[in-house]
Motif scaffolding. Structure first.
Motif, short mmCIF file in Angstrom:
data_model
loop_
_atom_site.label_atom_id
_atom_site.label_comp_id
_atom_site.label_asym_id
_atom_site.label_seq_id
_atom_site.Cartn_x
_atom_site.Cartn_y
_atom_site.Cartn_z
N ALA A 78 104.28 45.64 173.67
CA ALA A 78 104.08 44.64 172.64
C ALA A 78 104.92 44.94 171.40
O ALA A 78 105.56 44.05 170.82
CB ALA A 78 102.59 44.56 172.27
N PRO A 134 102.21 40.15 169.64
CA PRO A 134 100.90 40.60 169.16
C PRO A 134 100.26 41.57 170.14
O PRO A 134 100.42 41.45 171.35
CB PRO A 134 100.10 39.29 169.06
CG PRO A 134 100.81 38.33 169.95
CD PRO A 134 102.25 38.69 169.89
N VAL A 135 99.53 42.54 169.59
CA VAL A 135 98.86 43.55 170.40
C VAL A 135 97.43 43.11 170.66
O VAL A 135 96.72 42.72 169.73
CB VAL A 135 98.89 44.92 169.70
CG1 VAL A 135 98.19 45.97 170.53
CG2 VAL A 135 100.32 45.34 169.41
N ASP A 136 97.00 43.17 171.92
CA ASP A 136 95.65 42.80 172.29
C ASP A 136 94.68 43.87 171.81
O ASP A 136 94.73 45.02 172.27
CB ASP A 136 95.55 42.62 173.80
CG ASP A 136 94.22 42.02 174.24
OD1 ASP A 136 93.33 41.87 173.39
OD2 ASP A 136 94.08 41.70 175.44
N ALA A 137 93.79 43.51 170.89
CA ALA A 137 92.89 44.50 170.29
C ALA A 137 91.71 44.85 171.18
O ALA A 137 91.09 45.90 170.99
CB ALA A 137 92.38 43.98 168.94
N VAL A 138 91.38 44.00 172.14
CA VAL A 138 90.18 44.23 172.96
C VAL A 138 90.30 45.50 173.80
O VAL A 138 89.43 46.39 173.74
CB VAL A 138 89.89 43.01 173.85
CG1 VAL A 138 88.72 43.30 174.80
CG2 VAL A 138 89.59 41.79 172.99
N ASP A 165 100.90 49.06 177.39
CA ASP A 165 100.85 47.68 176.91
C ASP A 165 101.16 47.60 175.42
O ASP A 165 101.84 46.67 174.96
CB ASP A 165 99.47 47.08 177.19
CG ASP A 165 99.20 46.92 178.68
OD1 ASP A 165 100.18 46.89 179.45
OD2 ASP A 165 98.02 46.83 179.07
#
Length: 709
Positions: A104, A110-114, A100
């Protein structure tokens, strides 16, 4: 100097994706109780290479995650901690997160930080847990390198350090052998395999040393290199930068990728990936540029490692758009050649012998060129199959089922356009087999079956088509349950339907026999998608099932989307092409075999089976040229498990035609899948047989044809 780094970053994305795919494949094959050291090394190298490239191109978040993953994998492969099934699950999830992140960064999204924070925490927790080390006695060995040509002794020292404590070494030269004393738990075979990356194994011998405190005057103090050579942050693109106190490079002076000129040293082993000549480093030991240290892959790992190897002189990356453009131009050339051949038939073969010979040679060369260009688009179906071991593993665990996945014919090649479109249909079929087909272990045992079910993916060529089968040894389809569900939904069914007709009901939109809706199935959206997607590719789906034995879902596709084998037919003054994959037979109808049935319109008796009889006159509102059915021909077609008899004026011949998209050049036409240009320059429509079968149920025979019955 301005440098466009986009091409190098694109290569990194492709290479990183291959490393992740290889890593996932190896993780799925690992025997947790007794993992293959070569597998563990290969998994570590994949993570290490991804981290190196991420650091080089400034993807700090990607480098941080892979750094944590790499450290944990390093401890596992060094047998400092024990591998567990829970670790493998977390490693697989880490691979998903990395995929993922790569996607990205590739799309500048944007990269999902969660998920990044979650997987990093899980990896750190694994690293901090007190896992008992694997007991493995150490021994003192002396590694002897026969005298001969030079080698990179610093790299060899580092490689030996990876396997234990390197205590001393005695340098050699062209006449004197090298001697290294090592305290290690690794076997002699493993050491030789590791050093084979740098040396011919024939030069290597190993002796057991009597006492670790005895050097017999053979060894001098060991000057170990100051640089940590295990970190290849250049991902194979660039050599490590030499230490320097010079000011930071400004824009246009290398962007941090190139070191300033320095006095030359001995030839180094850095890899420039074919883009750059190795950069000379300084004379300090810390600046020595070396090849990434990797153990030579074993024969067992050769096939999987080959996927991540750089092609060198044997391959080249070309964009799909360029291949498609080349394919389109070859298609135009085929059409032009066909026109020339058509016109050449009108020439006197004696007078124009040389011209006709040239046209014949052109036809042969054009066909060979066409086949060669088509082969460029062909890819092994393993690109699709390789994603299913993970899917089967995860889904079987969620459903509490034991499933073995078998893959046959992974090297079967088909058009790249199919590769991209096959993923969704096959995923639905695999999930359907796991959820509805294969029973739970206790149910299988009660039916005298092994607790572990078998799911088989098979691909092979048959009659100019490619066939992909998804088979299971599960419960099979339940005829009564399907009919009951069909009646509940108001479908027109009856008890005398053949099994094949009943099985095809599961492809109806919204149709599901699941008792309850889950996140796996039950919503009735899936099998209808399979049929639509396969039909869009010019293929068809078939089902074979036996209660209590299992089911087989077969997908039959043409070899390519661009070229079609078809039968040309005429109706009125028009010319049409029918794909050969849908044709069962053709016959001359007899008046006695043609009947009119209430609710079914005109039918024809073909060896005791009454089939709907339709005419292209009615489908496309053409002027009828025949005064009776006996004057024309009937072609028996099959699509979606339904047979239909198509009345036409005549069969003209079999052709291999270049398919043109009608929607792109004109607009969508019901009953037409595309168009082609014939040798005489005329445009011929390619019939959509599946659509014709549906249209036949709505068309009332024209009055002119009805009068003939």
């Amino acid at each position: 100097m301005s440098i466009d780094m986009s091409q190098f970053i694109a290569v990194y994305f492709d290479e990183a994706a291959e490393h992740l795919a290889n890593m996932e494949s190896l993780l799925l094959e690992l025997d947790v109780g007794s993992p293959d050291p070569e597998d563990l090394n290969a998994i570590f190298r994949a993570a290490h290479s991804i981290k190196g490239g991420a650091a080089t191109f400034g993807f700090a978040d990607l480098a941080e995650v892979t750094h944590v993953l790499e450290n944990l994998l390093d401890r596992v492969r060094k047998q400092e901690i024990t591998l567990t099934a829970a670790m493998v699950d977390i490693f697989l999830r880490a691979g998903d997160v990395l995929k993922d992140m790569l996607a990205a960064h590739r799309d500048n999204a944007p990269v999902d930080a969660v998920p990044i924070a979650e997987i990093t925490a899980q990896l750190n927790q694994l690293s901090s847990e007190q896992v008992l080390p694997v007991a493995n006695p150490q021994q003192a060995l002396t590694v002897i390198i026969a005298a001969g040509e030079g080698f990179e002794h610093d790299v060899l020292c580092h490689e030996l350090q990876r396997h234990g404590e390197l205590e001393d070494f005695s340098p050699g030269d062209a006449q004197t052998p090298w001697r290294f004393r090592l305290k290690t738990a690794s076997s002699q075979a493993k050491l030789i395999d590791a050093m084979a990356f740098l040396l011919d194994p024939a030069r290597i011998s190993i002796e057991v040393t009597g006492s670790q405190d005895e050097d017999f005057g053979l060894f001098a103090p060991l000057p170990l290199p100051a640089t940590d050579l295990s970190v290849d942050e250049g991902f194979g693109f660039f050599d490590p930068l030499p230490a320097t106190s010079a000011p930071a490079l400004q824009d246009g002076e290398g962007y941090g990728f190139f070191a300033p000129p320095a006095p030359p040293v001995a030839e180094q082993g850095g890899e420039g990936y074919g883009f750059f000549v190795p950069v000379a480093g300084s004379n300090t030991p810390a600046a020595v540029a070396t090849k990434p240290v990797e153990a030579k892959p074993s024969a067992a790992r050769a096939s999987s490692e080959r996927q991540a190897e750089r092609g060198g002189d044997t391959s080249i990356r070309v964009s799909v758009e360029k291949v498609d453009q080349l394919l389109n131009l070859v298609g135009e050339l085929v059409i032009t050649q066909s026109m020339l051949a058509q016109n050449a038939l009108q020439l006197d073969p004696v007078t124009h012998e040389r011209l006709l010979a040239g046209v014949a040679q052109l036809e042969r060369n054009t066909r060979e060129l066409q086949e060669s260009v088509m082969s460029i688009r062909m890819m092994p179906i393993s690109f699709v199959f390789n994603r299913y071991p993970r899917l089967v593993r995860d889904l079987a665990g969620k459903l509490n089922k034991q499933v073995e996945l078998r893959m046959i014919g992974e090297n079967t090649e088909l058009d790249k356009g199919f590769i991209e479109k096959l993923s969704d249909p096959l995923t639905h079929l695999v999930r359907n087999s796991l959820d509805h087909g294969i029973e739970a272990p206790e149910v299988r045992l009660s039916r005298n079956k092994p607790a572990q079910g078998t799911l088989t993916l098979k691909a092979f060529h048959q009659g100019g088509n490619i066939v992909i089968e998804v088979s299971d040894d599960g419960a099979g389809l339940n005829r009564e349950k399907i009919l009951a569900k069909a009646r509940e939904r108001g479908l027109n069914v009856h008890d005398n339907m053949s099994d094949n007709e009943v099985w095809m009901l599961i492809f109806e939109a919204g149709f599901s026999t699941a008792a309850e809706v889950t996140d796996v199935s039950g919503r009735g959206v899936g099998m209808d998608v399979v049929r639509k997607n396969i039909q869009a590719m010019g293929g068809r789906v078939e089902i074979q099932s036996m209660t209590g034995v299992g089911s087989t879902m077969s997908i039959r596709l043409p070899l390519t989307l661009a070229i079609l084998d078809g039968m040309s037919i005429s109706a009125s003054d028009e010319l049409y092409i029918i794909p050969l994959t849908f044709i069962i037979e053709s016959l001359q109808p007899r008046a006695a075999d043609i009947k009119t049935m209430a609710g079914r319109g005109t039918v024809i008796n073909v060896r005791g089976e009454y089939l709907p009889l339709i005419a292209l006159y009615d489908i496309f509102s053409l002027t009828a040229r025949k005064t009776s059915y006996e004057e024309g021909l009937v072609i028996i077609l099959e699509a979606e498990g339904q047979k239909v008899a198509l009345f036409v004026d005549d069969l003209l011949g079999q052709h291999q035609v270049v398919v043109k998209n009608l929607e792109t050049n004109y607009r969508r036409v019901s009953g037409v899948a595309g168009a082609t240009i014939m040798g005489d320059g005329h445009v011929a429509f390619i019939l959509d047989v599946a659509a014709l079968v549906k249209m036949a149920q709505q068309v009332t025979p024209a009055e002119q044809i009805a009068e003939l019955v």
